[in-house]
Every structure is written in C-alpha cells, then in structure tokens.
Design a protein around this motif. Sequence first.
Motif, PDB file in Angstrom:
ATOM      1  N   ARG B  13      12.688  75.643  22.383  1.00  0.00           N
ATOM      2  CA  ARG B  13      14.128  75.882  22.202  1.00  0.00           C
ATOM      3  C   ARG B  13      14.426  76.153  20.737  1.00  0.00           C
ATOM      4  O   ARG B  13      13.848  75.505  19.872  1.00  0.00           O
ATOM      5  N   GLY B  16      20.010  76.842  17.753  1.00  0.00           N
ATOM      6  CA  GLY B  16      21.317  77.011  18.405  1.00  0.00           C
ATOM      7  C   GLY B  16      21.304  76.430  19.806  1.00  0.00           C
ATOM      8  O   GLY B  16      22.282  75.811  20.251  1.00  0.00           O
ATOM      9  N   GLU B  17      20.198  76.615  20.515  1.00  0.00           N
ATOM     10  CA  GLU B  17      20.089  76.109  21.883  1.00  0.00           C
ATOM     11  C   GLU B  17      20.059  74.581  21.895  1.00  0.00           C
ATOM     12  O   GLU B  17      20.673  73.937  22.741  1.00  0.00           O
ATOM     13  N   GLU B  19      21.384  72.677  19.690  1.00  0.00           N
ATOM     14  CA  GLU B  19      22.728  72.227  19.353  1.00  0.00           C
ATOM     15  C   GLU B  19      23.575  72.127  20.627  1.00  0.00           C
ATOM     16  O   GLU B  19      24.280  71.139  20.844  1.00  0.00           O
ATOM     17  N   SER B  20      23.474  73.157  21.478  1.00  0.00           N
ATOM     18  CA  SER B  20      24.223  73.141  22.737  1.00  0.00           C
ATOM     19  C   SER B  20      23.800  71.970  23.604  1.00  0.00           C
ATOM     20  O   SER B  20      24.622  71.305  24.234  1.00  0.00           O
TER      21      SER B  20
END
Lengths: 300, 126
Positions: B13, B16-17, B19-20
């Motif tokens: 991952r 940004g991923e 973080e989501s």
Amino acid sequence: MRVDVYTPFLLSMLLAAVSPRVGRRVAPALAARVLAGAALVTAAATAWSLLLLAATLVSAAPPVVTDAREDGRPLPEPVPEAVAFAACALLLFMAHRFFRAARSEYLTRRALRLLCEGHPPDTELIVAASPIPKAFAIPGRAGSPGRILVTSAMLGALSAEERRVLLSHERAHLHHRHGRLCTAVILAGAVNPFLVPVRRTVVFLVERWADERAAAVVGDRACTARALARAALTAGCQEPSHGLGFTDRAVTRRIAALQTAPPPRLWGLAATVLALGALTALGTADATGDLVRLLAPILA
Amino acid sequence: MAGTGPRGRAERRNAGELESEVLAALWATDRALTPAEVQAEIGGGLAYNTVHTILKRLYDKGLTVRDADGRRGAYRPAKNAAELTAEAMHKALDQGPDPIAALQQFVTGLNPEEERALRDLLGGER
C-alpha cells in the motif's frame, strides 16, 4: 444505400443480444472496454444513419423537384419519403434523450463535487458522518485522481480487512476511470435505445472489474466476497423498500463470481464484439458514399 | 491479516492509501485509538513508526483530533467536515432520484431470498 444505411440498427440489436453472454464469459476489464467501445461507435453510426435518411428529403425539396422537371431528369428516391420523415422524428427523439442524459450526468457530477467541500484536497477518503450506509467513488476532474466517499455507518459495519476491500474497490473505479466508461455507455444508450442492455452489462461489469481488482489487492477472493455480503446486508437493512424482490441480483451475482476462478481474457470473443462495432461504421460509411453520389448531380 | 498468507499475496500500500485506511479505522470505532491500537487493527505488518507518522499527518490536516478526556496519544476522527458532507449528502438524496441515486454504489438492494443467502455466507452471524 438501401441496405447499408440500416446496418447500425440491426447490429446494435445484435450487440445488445450478445452483450450479457460476453459479460459472463470474458474477464470484466476486457469485456467492459470492448462493449463500451462497440456501443460508442454503434451509437454514433446510428445517429449518422438517421441523418443520412433524413438528408434524402433534399431530393423532395420543391426547388430541387422543379429543377429536375425542367431538365427532364429522373428524381432519385433512395428511400421512401415516409422513412425519411420517420428518421427526422427519430432524430429529434434521440437528441432529446441525449441532452436529458447528458444533463443528468452533469448534475450528478456537480452534486458529487459539492460533497468534497471542506475536506483537504490531498486526501483520498472522505467520510460522511451519516447513519445511512453508503460508499461510492467521486471521479476527479482532469488531472486529479478523485475521492472515495464512505459513510461512518458503512465503515462501522465492516472489519478492517473488509474496509480494505471497499477502499480498493472504489480506488479501482477511480484509477481505471470507470466514471467515463459509464458516462459513455449511458449516452450511447440514450442515443440508441437498442443499446440499453449493453449499458446495463457495462455498468455491471465495471463493478465486477473493481471487485476483481480489490480481490487482487487484498489477495483473498473469499474475503472480498464477505465484504460485499456484509456491505449489502448493512445497506439492505436500512432500505426496506429495496428489499421487495425487485433487485437486479447484482450483488449476489458479483459474490458468486468471486467464489469461482476469475474469468479468462477471451480475446476471440472480444474481437468479435469490436468487429460488430466496426461493421456498423463501415455500413454507414458506405451508405454515406452512396447518398453523396445520388445527391451530387441534383445539388450541383 | 492482510499480509501474505496461503490465500494469495496482498499488494503493497502507498502512503495515501494507508492514510485512508487509518482514517477509516478511526471512524469505524467509537473509542479513541492509540497508534498501537491502530497498528493492531489494520495489520499487514505496518511499522509502529509508520502508523504514528500517518496519524500525525491526519492530525496536521485537521482530520483527526487528540482525545481530550481520554488517554494520552489517542486519536479520534474530526467531525466538522464529515458532518457537513453528511448534510450535503442527505440533501442530495432527498432531492429525488436524480443526482446520487443514479450513482454507482458499492452495493445495491437485496430481496429476502438473497438476504438469507448472504447471511449464510457470513456464517449465520448478524
């Protein structure tokens, strides 16, 4: 001209007839792309064919008729006048459907962009603090990757691994620009109502495509299927009106597909679909040539 | 968890991923979570430092708040923007079938028979 001009109508029906089969047997990413491509070409060819049919009315226009009488030339009538008038009516009907669909797409995009307000621009996930379980992708405009909106109710219902499936699924929609693909087939179906089954197939395939991507990212098809089941049950509990036997069984079919091996990329079948699309373009091009030849002398 | 296993290999991952995922984990629970708890929740062999950095970044963006009355170092999701979005979403949903209903949702409705089948798939749990 007499036959060619009708090929897009016949072939769009054929395309609609084969699309569910293609959707079931071919890998979703490939099937969605070729079906959408063929639908776009066919829709454009249909509109053009109607335009050609309507254009034959030129030969019935009073000045043209008077000219031809004076010169003692026979008037070409490639199609019966009634057909040409019907084509005019159909063109108006199509234009109306097209603009209505385009407007609805535009309103959806605008409503979606409003949802992103107040969130930092460089975050992917937008959470809505809502008791309604929902999740969807918000396509970005040129250059931006788009956002994923999930409500707190949906996040709370899923396990960590299932949340990862959900995020990967929506991310696949954004990454592969599924929004554009769907808009394309929605507009194609608006122009040519025979293509509506193709639209339905592509919209379903886009979900399957995202499911397959999510399964690959998480590395677990069974977990992907469970995430879909849990999300569907959570959403289903909230919307009893939807649960009265009137569904397209889309989620069930997606889960069933995840419980078997991923479908193969059948290039042969995909090429056939593309050939169908190309054939409509060829037929229309041929009809255009014929019409130009017929009308050139009287318009000269 | 989501790491490598007999069922297949999970993909790596990016920042940004992750973080989501961390934000999603904070929203999924009512409690405030410490970095260690977030790490345990989302799994996948993430280093503690990575989780800590992500939480810090979310905090800097105003997406999380430090737990005021609870434990030191625990985070909760920030509510303001999420409530505004919910309001806008409810308004769009009430407007009728046009904007959001026409949209591709992650899942769609079920009939009773499908619902039974799905409950079976999840092993009879609710």
